[in-house]
Design a protein around this motif. Sequence first.
Motif, mmCIF file in Angstrom:
data_model
loop_
_atom_site.group_PDB
_atom_site.id
_atom_site.type_symbol
_atom_site.label_atom_id
_atom_site.label_comp_id
_atom_site.label_asym_id
_atom_site.label_seq_id
_atom_site.Cartn_x
_atom_site.Cartn_y
_atom_site.Cartn_z
ATOM 1 N N PHE A 245 -0.488 -5.079 9.090
ATOM 2 C CA PHE A 245 0.425 -4.156 8.423
ATOM 3 C C PHE A 245 1.786 -4.099 9.100
ATOM 4 O O PHE A 245 1.913 -4.275 10.315
ATOM 5 C CB PHE A 245 -0.180 -2.743 8.411
ATOM 6 N N GLY A 246 2.797 -3.813 8.277
ATOM 7 C CA GLY A 246 4.127 -3.557 8.790
ATOM 8 C C GLY A 246 4.245 -2.116 9.257
ATOM 9 O O GLY A 246 3.292 -1.347 9.158
ATOM 10 N N PRO A 247 5.424 -1.720 9.751
ATOM 11 C CA PRO A 247 5.620 -0.381 10.307
ATOM 12 C C PRO A 247 5.750 0.712 9.264
ATOM 13 O O PRO A 247 5.714 1.890 9.603
ATOM 14 C CB PRO A 247 6.918 -0.517 11.107
ATOM 15 N N GLY A 248 5.905 0.347 8.007
ATOM 16 C CA GLY A 248 6.020 1.342 6.955
ATOM 17 C C GLY A 248 7.460 1.712 6.640
ATOM 18 O O GLY A 248 8.350 1.594 7.486
ATOM 19 N N GLU B 248 -13.797 -3.430 2.912
ATOM 20 C CA GLU B 248 -13.380 -4.584 2.123
ATOM 21 C C GLU B 248 -14.011 -4.511 0.741
ATOM 22 O O GLU B 248 -15.209 -4.311 0.614
ATOM 23 C CB GLU B 248 -13.904 -5.827 2.840
ATOM 24 N N TYR C 269 -13.185 -2.381 8.628
ATOM 25 C CA TYR C 269 -12.067 -2.545 9.551
ATOM 26 C C TYR C 269 -11.695 -1.190 10.147
ATOM 27 O O TYR C 269 -11.687 -0.172 9.455
ATOM 28 C CB TYR C 269 -10.842 -3.093 8.810
ATOM 29 N N PHE D 221 -9.537 2.787 2.087
ATOM 30 C CA PHE D 221 -9.494 3.501 3.359
ATOM 31 C C PHE D 221 -10.083 4.899 3.276
ATOM 32 O O PHE D 221 -10.050 5.558 2.221
ATOM 33 C CB PHE D 221 -8.048 3.628 3.839
ATOM 34 N N LEU E 294 -4.375 6.175 2.050
ATOM 35 C CA LEU E 294 -3.720 4.876 1.954
ATOM 36 C C LEU E 294 -4.379 4.088 0.829
ATOM 37 O O LEU E 294 -5.577 3.828 0.874
ATOM 38 C CB LEU E 294 -3.887 4.141 3.280
ATOM 39 N N TYR F 62 0.857 -1.178 0.000
ATOM 40 C CA TYR F 62 0.000 0.000 0.000
ATOM 41 C C TYR F 62 0.899 1.236 0.000
ATOM 42 O O TYR F 62 2.012 1.214 0.525
ATOM 43 C CB TYR F 62 -0.874 0.058 1.260
ATOM 44 N N GLU G 273 4.878 3.264 13.600
ATOM 45 C CA GLU G 273 4.471 1.942 14.090
ATOM 46 C C GLU G 273 3.512 1.233 13.150
ATOM 47 O O GLU G 273 2.992 0.192 13.478
ATOM 48 C CB GLU G 273 3.820 2.076 15.464
ATOM 49 N N GLY G 274 3.250 1.783 12.010
ATOM 50 C CA GLY G 274 2.354 1.101 11.097
ATOM 51 C C GLY G 274 0.916 1.152 11.571
ATOM 52 O O GLY G 274 0.561 1.924 12.449
ATOM 53 N N LEU G 275 0.090 0.309 10.990
ATOM 54 C CA LEU G 275 -1.335 0.273 11.332
ATOM 55 C C LEU G 275 -1.593 -0.889 12.280
ATOM 56 O O LEU G 275 -1.193 -2.020 12.013
ATOM 57 C CB LEU G 275 -2.189 0.083 10.072
ATOM 58 N N TYR H 281 -8.494 0.648 12.067
ATOM 59 C CA TYR H 281 -7.081 0.561 12.404
ATOM 60 C C TYR H 281 -6.664 1.851 13.109
ATOM 61 O O TYR H 281 -7.259 2.911 12.908
ATOM 62 C CB TYR H 281 -6.212 0.439 11.147
ATOM 63 N N PHE I 192 3.561 0.801 2.848
ATOM 64 C CA PHE I 192 3.234 -0.211 3.853
ATOM 65 C C PHE I 192 3.082 -1.569 3.188
ATOM 66 O O PHE I 192 2.430 -1.713 2.154
ATOM 67 C CB PHE I 192 1.910 0.112 4.551
ATOM 68 N N TYR J 139 2.799 7.113 14.711
ATOM 69 C CA TYR J 139 3.961 7.445 13.900
ATOM 70 C C TYR J 139 5.033 6.380 14.065
ATOM 71 O O TYR J 139 5.439 6.059 15.165
ATOM 72 C CB TYR J 139 4.515 8.822 14.293
ATOM 73 N N LEU K 138 -8.515 -3.377 0.585
ATOM 74 C CA LEU K 138 -9.098 -2.458 1.560
ATOM 75 C C LEU K 138 -9.040 -1.054 0.974
ATOM 76 O O LEU K 138 -7.991 -0.602 0.523
ATOM 77 C CB LEU K 138 -8.346 -2.505 2.886
ATOM 78 N N GLN L 135 -3.147 4.212 13.655
ATOM 79 C CA GLN L 135 -1.794 4.425 13.174
ATOM 80 C C GLN L 135 -1.064 5.379 14.107
ATOM 81 O O GLN L 135 -1.511 6.487 14.341
ATOM 82 C CB GLN L 135 -1.822 5.012 11.755
ATOM 83 N N MET M 211 -13.094 -5.514 13.492
ATOM 84 C CA MET M 211 -13.706 -5.718 12.196
ATOM 85 C C MET M 211 -15.207 -5.945 12.391
ATOM 86 O O MET M 211 -15.604 -6.687 13.303
ATOM 87 C CB MET M 211 -13.077 -6.940 11.516
ATOM 88 N N GLN N 196 -19.048 -6.754 10.445
ATOM 89 C CA GLN N 196 -19.565 -7.356 9.230
ATOM 90 C C GLN N 196 -21.082 -7.245 9.092
ATOM 91 O O GLN N 196 -21.600 -7.027 8.015
ATOM 92 C CB GLN N 196 -19.195 -8.839 9.246
ATOM 93 N N ILE O 265 -3.772 8.304 14.624
ATOM 94 C CA ILE O 265 -4.660 8.477 13.476
ATOM 95 C C ILE O 265 -5.514 7.218 13.355
ATOM 96 O O ILE O 265 -4.985 6.103 13.311
ATOM 97 C CB ILE O 265 -3.857 8.708 12.183
ATOM 98 N N PHE P 203 -4.393 -3.203 13.948
ATOM 99 C CA PHE P 203 -5.774 -3.636 13.778
ATOM 100 C C PHE P 203 -6.525 -3.498 15.098
ATOM 101 O O PHE P 203 -6.051 -3.941 16.150
ATOM 102 C CB PHE P 203 -5.791 -5.086 13.306
ATOM 103 N N LEU Q 185 -8.109 5.012 11.195
ATOM 104 C CA LEU Q 185 -8.485 4.775 9.805
ATOM 105 C C LEU Q 185 -9.557 3.702 9.725
ATOM 106 O O LEU Q 185 -9.451 2.663 10.373
ATOM 107 C CB LEU Q 185 -7.271 4.299 9.005
#
Lengths: 117, 116
Positions: A108-111, B92, B33, B106, A43, A35, B41-43, B35, A90, B39, B104, B37, B48, B50, B86, B45, B88
């Motif tokens: 997801f990974g840390p980017g 899906e 979903y 967003f 994103l 992504y 550290e990525g997203l 998430y 990402f 800084y 996904l 975020q 979820m 449905q 953040i 989860f 998000l």
Amino acid sequence: DTAVSQTPKYLVTQMGNDKSIKCEQNLGHDTMYWYKQDSKKFLKIMFSYNNKELIINETVPNRFSPKSPDKAHLNLHINSLELGDSAVYFCASSQEGRGFWGTDTQYFGPGTRLTVL
Amino acid sequence: SQELEQSPQSLIVQEGKNLTINCTSSKTLYGLYWYKQKYGEGLIFLMMLQKGGEEKSHEKITAKLDEKKQQSSLHITASQPSHAGIYLCGAETGSIIIQGAQKLVFGQGTRLTINP
């Protein structure tokens, strides 16, 4: 234990260079994704691979070439970098990558923050 | 194509206060979903959803999907500095048959700041 890892975390490079970003997952998942998050924080998906096979290929310049040597790794190679490629990239993975079943969460990974000068 | 609109885009609250973030979809949601975020550290989860009317909670965070499955909300009770980041929402899309075809889409994110 890091589930989805990326290297490098930061990448600063000049316009015109070629660079690669690596991603690895230890979750045993079959599907991996790339992504891109732009400066406005949107994103968007670029690619997905399932068991080393390319499945999703969004409208991405062909300067971007993903490669999956095995299902635990997905790398992203970018040729002739441009200013507009600056973004956070990402990597993500999910078990099967099939929607609507409610079990296929993407992790997801840390980017990787890429800055093109 | 499906689009998600989050509101507000930015939120500053006093520690201990409750808050709600909304996510509205242009189409019916089949999987939504949430998430977070932070800084560098990525997203991460969160949850979820449905089914229409579904509600899930984790610690002080509750997410709901409306009956018509076009809107979701994320509610934080008694906010703490650790909730800053953040948020998000992601919808899906893609094939349910082809492995690897799940995408996904967003929203633009909601930046949450908690003031001590």
